[in-house]
Write an enzyme that holds these catalytic residues in place. Structure first.
Site, PDB file in Angstrom:
ATOM      1  N   LYS A  49     -48.246 -46.676  46.123  1.00 35.35           N
ATOM      2  CA  LYS A  49     -47.033 -46.154  46.754  1.00 35.35           C
ATOM      3  C   LYS A  49     -47.326 -45.458  48.078  1.00 35.35           C
ATOM      4  O   LYS A  49     -46.629 -45.647  49.053  1.00 35.35           O
ATOM      5  CB  LYS A  49     -46.312 -45.203  45.793  1.00 35.35           C
ATOM      6  CG  LYS A  49     -45.848 -45.905  44.516  1.00 35.35           C
ATOM      7  CD  LYS A  49     -45.128 -44.963  43.579  1.00 35.35           C
ATOM      8  CE  LYS A  49     -44.739 -45.645  42.279  1.00 35.35           C
ATOM      9  NZ  LYS A  49     -43.836 -46.780  42.469  1.00 35.35           N
ATOM     10  N   TRP A  74     -39.062 -41.916  35.842  1.00 29.50           N
ATOM     11  CA  TRP A  74     -40.488 -41.948  35.503  1.00 29.50           C
ATOM     12  C   TRP A  74     -40.854 -40.892  34.482  1.00 29.50           C
ATOM     13  O   TRP A  74     -41.641 -41.164  33.557  1.00 29.50           O
ATOM     14  CB  TRP A  74     -41.334 -41.822  36.762  1.00 29.50           C
ATOM     15  CG  TRP A  74     -41.425 -43.143  37.458  1.00 29.50           C
ATOM     16  CD1 TRP A  74     -40.770 -43.534  38.592  1.00 29.50           C
ATOM     17  CD2 TRP A  74     -42.168 -44.286  37.020  1.00 29.50           C
ATOM     18  NE1 TRP A  74     -41.065 -44.846  38.881  1.00 29.50           N
ATOM     19  CE2 TRP A  74     -41.931 -45.327  37.938  1.00 29.50           C
ATOM     20  CE3 TRP A  74     -43.013 -44.521  35.940  1.00 29.50           C
ATOM     21  CZ2 TRP A  74     -42.506 -46.592  37.814  1.00 29.50           C
ATOM     22  CZ3 TRP A  74     -43.604 -45.779  35.813  1.00 29.50           C
ATOM     23  CH2 TRP A  74     -43.348 -46.784  36.741  1.00 29.50           C
ATOM     24  N   ASP A 128     -47.511 -36.026  37.624  1.00 26.11           N
ATOM     25  CA  ASP A 128     -47.554 -37.398  38.116  1.00 26.11           C
ATOM     26  C   ASP A 128     -47.198 -37.346  39.600  1.00 26.11           C
ATOM     27  O   ASP A 128     -46.055 -37.089  39.961  1.00 26.11           O
ATOM     28  CB  ASP A 128     -46.555 -38.260  37.333  1.00 26.11           C
ATOM     29  CG  ASP A 128     -46.479 -39.698  37.832  1.00 26.11           C
ATOM     30  OD1 ASP A 128     -47.110 -40.025  38.852  1.00 26.11           O
ATOM     31  OD2 ASP A 128     -45.764 -40.495  37.188  1.00 26.11           O
TER      32      ASP A 128
END
Length: 363
Positions: free
Chosen positions: A194, A103, A170
């Site tokens: 998530k 990511w 993040d």
């Protein structure tokens, strides 16, 4: 939590607390006597405004978000924020990124469309977060993915950014799993799907002094200053996702474990779940986790069968045992157990029991 439902280890969209799902079902046709489903409400009507205001207040309370941070309910997901953040903060200048997995690598690639990006450090295939970072004093911000969903790498402590360079984090896959040291953060963002709620909602926590820096090319609906000025109502927000996330916030506030309540209880259970699973993997001769213990994720636990010929049998047997979505990401292979807040300790215990039984048969 007692239920006959299987245990869902999906990385996102992921398992939700069963009490929340039941409340959503009960309120689906008529929210609190309004005669409407939340999906049918005007986002500017008093009913939904009350839902959004409570969700924001509960989220601020749970994470102890300081008053000088604005909480924005947006859309686009974490992947969208990879573009929205540099359009708002980079000023077309320099951005430093620490690569700890898939990511953060995507974040760096997207930011290059809007800024001069430097890779300050790269984990490579070492499984250990690098200690030596090459940072620029004049960077617009430093970007970290503090929990890598695919790779299972987590920052357990945030670095102190030097020379006033804002830290952007993040937090998509470990939001609400632990406290955040806001004194070290300029901006945090995360997709809800998530660890918080259904897909469609993105939460942004931005320090007020970082507003008003957007590039001219930044769309109005993605300009943090504009969104903040309109209390996340500049355009129609993801109303149903905000509603469900709000119920999750209420569930977290009331969660009890080991004599604790709220976020402290959630964190304690997450520590216990992760320890139980990693201990089982480390004690095995069939499975292995390739992340250094110093930075193993509490939320996403990738592991591999040393005999990969057993992968499909493992997944089929796990499904038959009521353990769902354990297949690893296609980019890395193997297996992955995402053990988010809504995954009860009993789910991890069931997985560990299965791991041992499967190894006894095939190890």
């Amino acid at each position: 939590m007692t239920s006959s439902r299987p245990f869902n280890f999906a990385p996102g969209p992921a398992t939700l607390p069963e009490p929340v799902l039941r409340q959503v079902a009960e309120e689906m046709l008529d929210w609190h006597g309004s005669g409407m489903s939340v999906m049918e409400m005007s986002h500017r009507g008093k009913e939904f405004v009350s839902i959004a205001e409570r969700a924001e207040a509960d989220l601020r309370e749970l994470l102890a978000v300081p008053a000088n941070f604005r909480i924005l309910f947006m859309q686009g997901g974490g992947l969208g924020e990879n573009a929205i953040v540099p359009m708002n903060l980079s000023r077309g200048g320099k951005v430093d990124v620490v690569i700890t997995g898939s990511w953060s690598r995507k974040s760096a690639a997207e930011a290059r469309r809007y800024a001069d990006v430097q890779i300050a450090a790269d984990i490579g295939k070492t499984g250990v977060i690098p200690r030596d970072w090459q940072l620029r004093d004049d960077a617009a911000y430093l970007h970290l993915c503090t929990n890598e969903t695919i790779d299972g790498v987590e920052f357990h402590d945030l670095p102190q950014s030097a020379n006033g360079v804002p830290l952007v984090i993040d937090i998509s896959s470990h939001m609400l799993s632990r406290p955040i040291d806001w004194s070290r953060v300029g901006l945090a963002f995360g997709g809800a799907q998530k660890n918080v709620g259904p897909a469609g909602l993105t939460m942004v926590f931005v320090r007020e002094d970082l507003l008003g820096r957007a590039l001219d090319i930044c769309p109005s609906a993605f300009n943090y200053e504009t969104v903040a000025a309109h209390q996340s109502m500049f355009n129609t927000p993801p109303t149903f996702a905000i509603y469900v996330a709000g119920l999750v916030f209420q569930w977290v506030k009331g969660f009890e474990y080991a004599g604790l309540r709220g976020l402290a209880a959630i964190e304690r259970q997450n520590i216990d779940k992760a320890r139980l699973l990693y201990e089982a993997l480390d004690a095995s001769s069939l499975y292995e986790n390739r992340v250094d213990p110093s930075c193993r994720s509490r939320m996403n636990v990738p592991f591999f069968l040393k005999n990969e010929a057993l992968n499909e049998v493992f997944l089929a047997d796990a499904k038959a045992a009521g353990l769902l979505q354990l297949k690893g990401h296609k980019s890395v292979g193997g297996m992955r157990a995402s053990i988010y807040n809504a995954m009860p300790l009993a789910g991890v215990q069931a997985l560990v029991s299965f791991l041992k039984t499967f190894e006894a048969r095939h190890g």
